[in-house]
Every structure is written in structure tokens, then in C-alpha cells.
Design an enzyme around this catalytic site. Structure first.
Site, short mmCIF file in Angstrom:
data_model
loop_
_atom_site.label_atom_id
_atom_site.label_comp_id
_atom_site.label_asym_id
_atom_site.label_seq_id
_atom_site.Cartn_x
_atom_site.Cartn_y
_atom_site.Cartn_z
N ASN A 50 -2.05 0.26 6.59
CA ASN A 50 -1.51 -0.98 7.17
C ASN A 50 -0.63 -1.79 6.21
O ASN A 50 -0.60 -3.02 6.25
CB ASN A 50 -2.64 -1.82 7.78
CG ASN A 50 -3.69 -2.19 6.78
OD1 ASN A 50 -3.57 -1.89 5.60
ND2 ASN A 50 -4.73 -2.89 7.22
N TYR B 283 -12.47 -1.45 -3.63
CA TYR B 283 -12.97 -1.59 -2.25
C TYR B 283 -14.48 -1.41 -2.15
O TYR B 283 -15.00 -1.10 -1.07
CB TYR B 283 -12.24 -0.60 -1.33
CG TYR B 283 -10.84 -1.06 -0.97
CD1 TYR B 283 -10.64 -2.14 -0.09
CD2 TYR B 283 -9.71 -0.44 -1.49
CE1 TYR B 283 -9.36 -2.57 0.25
CE2 TYR B 283 -8.43 -0.87 -1.16
CZ TYR B 283 -8.26 -1.93 -0.28
OH TYR B 283 -7.01 -2.37 0.06
N GLU C 291 -9.72 -10.15 -7.64
CA GLU C 291 -8.75 -9.06 -7.45
C GLU C 291 -7.57 -9.20 -8.42
O GLU C 291 -7.04 -8.19 -8.91
CB GLU C 291 -8.28 -9.06 -6.00
CG GLU C 291 -9.40 -8.66 -5.04
CD GLU C 291 -9.10 -8.88 -3.56
OE1 GLU C 291 -9.98 -8.60 -2.74
OE2 GLU C 291 -7.98 -9.34 -3.23
N LYS D 196 0.82 -1.22 0.00
CA LYS D 196 0.00 0.00 0.00
C LYS D 196 0.86 1.28 0.00
O LYS D 196 2.07 1.22 0.30
CB LYS D 196 -0.94 -0.03 1.21
CG LYS D 196 -1.94 -1.21 1.16
CD LYS D 196 -2.94 -1.12 2.31
CE LYS D 196 -3.95 -2.24 2.25
NZ LYS D 196 -4.99 -2.10 3.32
N HIS E 4 -2.17 -5.40 1.47
CA HIS E 4 -3.48 -6.06 1.30
C HIS E 4 -3.23 -7.54 1.06
O HIS E 4 -2.23 -7.91 0.44
CB HIS E 4 -4.19 -5.46 0.07
CG HIS E 4 -5.40 -6.25 -0.35
ND1 HIS E 4 -6.62 -6.11 0.26
CD2 HIS E 4 -5.55 -7.23 -1.29
CE1 HIS E 4 -7.48 -6.96 -0.29
NE2 HIS E 4 -6.85 -7.65 -1.25
P1 ADP Z 1 -8.13 -6.61 5.79
O1 ADP Z 1 -7.36 -5.73 4.82
O2 ADP Z 1 -7.26 -7.06 6.94
O3 ADP Z 1 -8.84 -7.75 5.09
P2 ADP Z 1 -10.72 -5.27 6.00
O4 ADP Z 1 -11.17 -6.05 4.79
O5 ADP Z 1 -11.59 -5.29 7.21
O6 ADP Z 1 -9.25 -5.70 6.46
O7 ADP Z 1 -10.54 -3.74 5.60
C1 ADP Z 1 -9.96 -3.37 4.37
C2 ADP Z 1 -9.00 -2.22 4.60
O8 ADP Z 1 -9.74 -1.08 5.07
C3 ADP Z 1 -7.95 -2.45 5.70
O9 ADP Z 1 -6.84 -3.19 5.26
C4 ADP Z 1 -7.60 -1.03 6.09
O10 ADP Z 1 -6.70 -0.42 5.14
C5 ADP Z 1 -8.95 -0.33 5.99
N1 ADP Z 1 -9.63 -0.32 7.29
C6 ADP Z 1 -10.22 -1.36 7.94
N2 ADP Z 1 -10.75 -1.00 9.12
C7 ADP Z 1 -10.50 0.34 9.24
C8 ADP Z 1 -10.78 1.33 10.24
N3 ADP Z 1 -11.45 1.00 11.35
N4 ADP Z 1 -10.37 2.59 10.02
C9 ADP Z 1 -9.70 2.93 8.88
N5 ADP Z 1 -9.41 2.05 7.89
C10 ADP Z 1 -9.79 0.78 8.07
#
Ligand code: ADP
Length: 140
Positions: free
Chosen positions: A114, A51, A128, A11, A117
Site C-alpha cells: 500500500n 512490525y 519509529e 514502501k 507507511h
Molecule cells: P496502517 O499501515 O494503515 O497503519 P496496519 O497498522 O493495520 O495499517 O497494518 C500495517 C501494514 O500491514 C499495512 O500498512 C499493510 O502493509 C499490512 N497489512 C495490513 N492489513 C493487511 C492484510 N489484511 N493483508 C495483508 N497485509 C496487510
């Protein structure tokens, strides 16, 4: 039977902070083979489309803005049980909760920014991968 491919993105926070090489090395050392890869930048339209499942979530706008804020590395990875094993390799969504030694524990900034992905199912890995790559760009 579990599939052998998953999809990842490094990312914008991690590309900006100079972690591309370390993350690719971590991925290789964890036993994944890179079968497709590109360094690119998502438009906000493309990030919104990628997304779209999170459209109703409160962080959707922030997520789209972040994911289009700088370059990303998109890649398809191959390994037995790829989706589940890669989720273990990257760690929990929130880096504060990610297991020590995982990519997010090492390189992520926050729950939103984070670092990486990883697809959450074989079905989404295929969707994807097709979103980012043509068949001629995959070298399996
Ligand atoms: P993952 O990427 O671990 O599968 P999710 O599918 O729940 O997690 O969420 C997709 C992405 O959205 C996350 O990787 C993160 O970048 C963002 N995200 C998730 N939860 C939050 C939050 N509470 N606040 C801000 N961004 C978030």
C-alpha cells in the site's frame, strides 16, 4: 498537545513502480517538511523488528517478506498535528477504501502493498524515527 513530527516509509511497491518523486512532491504539497530522509533496504530481521506489533496477525510473514523485498525511502516529517494530518494525507490501509486524492488511492497496489507507511501515534512516531535515524541525521 499533538506533536509536530511523524515517520513515513515509501514502501517497496512504490519505489519499484517509480513513484518516489511523485510521493515526495505530494508530501511537500500537503505542507510537511522533510527533516530526515534515507533510501535504504530493510533486512528481513529489521522488517520483522519494525512490525513486531503485528507478529500475531495472519499477514505478518507476508508483510515482512514484502517490506524487505526492495528499497524503501524512510523519512521524518514535520508539520503541526503531524501524525493525524499525515494519516489523512495517505488514506485508509486498503487503497480500495482510501479517499480519492490520497497517496494510497493514487499509488497503492493492494491492502498489503500500500505504497506508504505513516505512524499511528506520537509515541510510535518517535520510536519509529529512532529505529531508522541517529540524532545527527535529523535536521529540524
Ligand atoms: P496502517 O499501515 O494503515 O497503519 P496496519 O497498522 O493495520 O495499517 O497494518 C500495517 C501494514 O500491514 C499495512 O500498512 C499493510 O502493509 C499490512 N497489512 C495490513 N492489513 C493487511 C492484510 N489484511 N493483508 C495483508 N497485509 C496487510
Amino acid at each position: 498537545m499533538a506533536g509536530n513530527r511523524t515517520f513515513t516509509m515509501i514502501k517497496p511497491d512504490a519505489t519499484k513502480n517509480g513513484h518516489i518523486g511523485a510521493i515526495l512532491n505530494h508530501i511537500n504539497k500537503a505542507g510537511f517538511k522533510i527533516v530526515a530522509m534515507k533510501y535504504t533496504r530493510l533486512s528481513s530481521e529489521k522488517a520483522g523488528e519494525f512490525y513486531a506489533v503485528h507478529k500475531e496477525r495472519p499477514f505478518y510473514g507476508e508483510l515482512v517478506e514484502f517490506m524487505s523485498s526492495g528499497p524503501i525511502v524512510a523519512a521524518i516529517l514535520e508539520k503541526d498535528n503531524a501524525v493525524e494530518d499525515f494519516r489523512k494525507t495517505i488514506g485508509a490501509t486498503n487503497p480500495a477504501e482510501a479517499e480519492a486524492g490520497t497517496i494510497r488511492a493514487l499509488y497503492a497496489t493492494s491492502i498489503g502493498e500500500n505504497a506508504v507507511h505513516g505512524s499511528d501515534s506520537d509515541e510510535n512516531a518517535k520510536i519509529e524515527s529512532d529505529f531508522h535515524f541517529a540524532g545527527t541525521e535529523i535536521f529540524g
